[in-house]
Design an enzyme around this catalytic site. Structure first.
Site, short mmCIF file in Angstrom:
data_model
loop_
_atom_site.label_atom_id
_atom_site.label_comp_id
_atom_site.label_asym_id
_atom_site.label_seq_id
_atom_site.Cartn_x
_atom_site.Cartn_y
_atom_site.Cartn_z
N GLN A 194 -38.79 21.18 94.47
CA GLN A 194 -38.41 19.84 94.91
C GLN A 194 -37.23 19.30 94.09
O GLN A 194 -37.19 18.14 93.69
CB GLN A 194 -39.60 18.88 94.81
CG GLN A 194 -40.59 19.03 95.93
CD GLN A 194 -40.05 18.57 97.28
OE1 GLN A 194 -39.16 17.74 97.35
NE2 GLN A 194 -40.59 19.11 98.37
N SER A 195 -36.25 20.15 93.86
CA SER A 195 -35.11 19.78 93.02
C SER A 195 -34.18 18.77 93.70
O SER A 195 -33.67 19.02 94.79
CB SER A 195 -34.31 21.04 92.68
OG SER A 195 -33.05 20.72 92.12
#
Length: 340
Positions: free
Chosen positions: A75-76
């Protein structure tokens, strides 16, 4: 300070607003709390990485690259903004994800930032937790070169001396806004992880002799490791802009007491802080970076670490798209926090 001598592309909506938070200030009974809205940089829902990408992507194009490679957690926020920048400029984008969360849910793997990555056309590659991601990027770049591509590797978080220029520039922007508002800034607080934001801020503030201290709230490493990481990059950044020696070791301060069980794992303090700001100020913070930093700031204020007449600026590094990847964990005990 003349940053225009470095290649840069206009990807961000700047300057971002500097806003007073009256209801949070009143609830915490001082100090006065302001927020620097770097969630409003515009690119793919915004975030702090866009400032870094303005310099990094310009350098990539100057070197003849046509494909961007970077890495991060699934979930960067950084990956999402990199994918958007590549799409805007007609470049390829390769995202290498390290699976740092054990037993991730469907939302974490496919919603939030990941959905946006796919919409922007990025190619996604998954790696087990603990992989040497820098080596993985080098190997991936070698494969692309063998296929006739010209890749450019962007480090995780966009944090090298080129990317840190984005937050040297943010320091200059913030000082200008404070001068215009006649605001004395006593403390700057933000989330610190890959080090580029804090290194750039400290370098810019020290090079201009502002006298404003910066406190990074750590999200992924112990205090000694984080401070050394930031200091090393700040020294490199200062040398790069011609301000050699302006940053001292004591200028780098990180508080890493709010990480919890680990990177990307929600804490009760983060959940409470996130819901508090949503319901009290209408602001969204992310569960990995800005949310944990916000929880740390609120706790420090409640413990009396700052005086009532001081002014704090919290750098909002964005990332609200990541909320959707943590849906179940954020709302499972929503009622426990009330509407404070």
């Amino acid at each position: 300070m003349h940053l225009s001598r470095f290649p840069r592309l206009p990807l961000a909506h700047l300057p971002t607003p500097l806003e007073f938070l009256p209801r949070l200030t009143e609830r915490l009974r001082g100090p006065n709390i302001y927020v620097k809205r770097d969630d409003c940089t515009g690119l793919a829902t915004g975030g702090n990485k866009t400032r870094k990408l303005e310099f990094l992507v310009a350098d990539a194009i100057a070197q003849g690259a046509e494909t961007l490679i970077t890495q991060g957690a699934v979930q960067s926020n950084h990956a999402r903004q990199t994918a958007a920048a590549a799409a805007e400029l007609g470049m390829g984008c390769e995202l290498l994800f390290e699976n740092r969360i054990s037993e991730p849910g469907e939302e974490y793997l496919n919603s939030g930032n990941v959905l946006l990555d796919r919409l922007f056309g990025a190619n996604i590659h998954h790696y087990p937790g603990g992989t040497d991601m820098d080596a993985a990027m080098e190997e991936h770049a070698a494969r692309l070169r063998g296929e006739g591509h010209e890749p450019y590797i962007i480090p995780g978080g966009g944090s090298n001396r080129i990317g840190a220029l984005g937050y040297v520039n943010c320091a200059l922007e913030l000082l200008y806004q404070a001068n215009e508002q006649r605001l004395r800034i006593d403390h700057i607080i933000h989330a610190t992880g890959s080090a580029g934001t804090q290194a750039g801020l400290v370098t810019g503030l020290r090079a201009t002799n502002s006298g404003i201290p910066v406190l990074g709230i750590g999200v992924n490493a112990p205090k000694d490791v984080q401070e050394e990481r930031v200091f090393k990059l700040a020294e490199e950044t200062a040398d790069y802009i011609g301000a050699n020696g302006c940053v001292r070791r004591e200028d780098i301060v990180a508080n890493c007491d709010y990480i919890g069980e680990g990177y990307g794992i929600p804490t009760e303090g983060m959940k409470a802080a996130l819901l508090l700001l949503a319901r009290m100020e209408g602001l969204l913070f992310d569960p990995v970076y800005s949310g944990k930093a916000l929880a740390g700031m609120i706790d420090l204020v409640e413990r009396g670490e700052f005086s009532e007449d001081e002014n704090i600026v919290f750098i909002h590094t964005g990332g609200s798209a990541g909320l959707f990847g943590y849906l179940d964990q954020l709302l499972d005990n929503e009622a426990d926090y009330g509407r404070r």
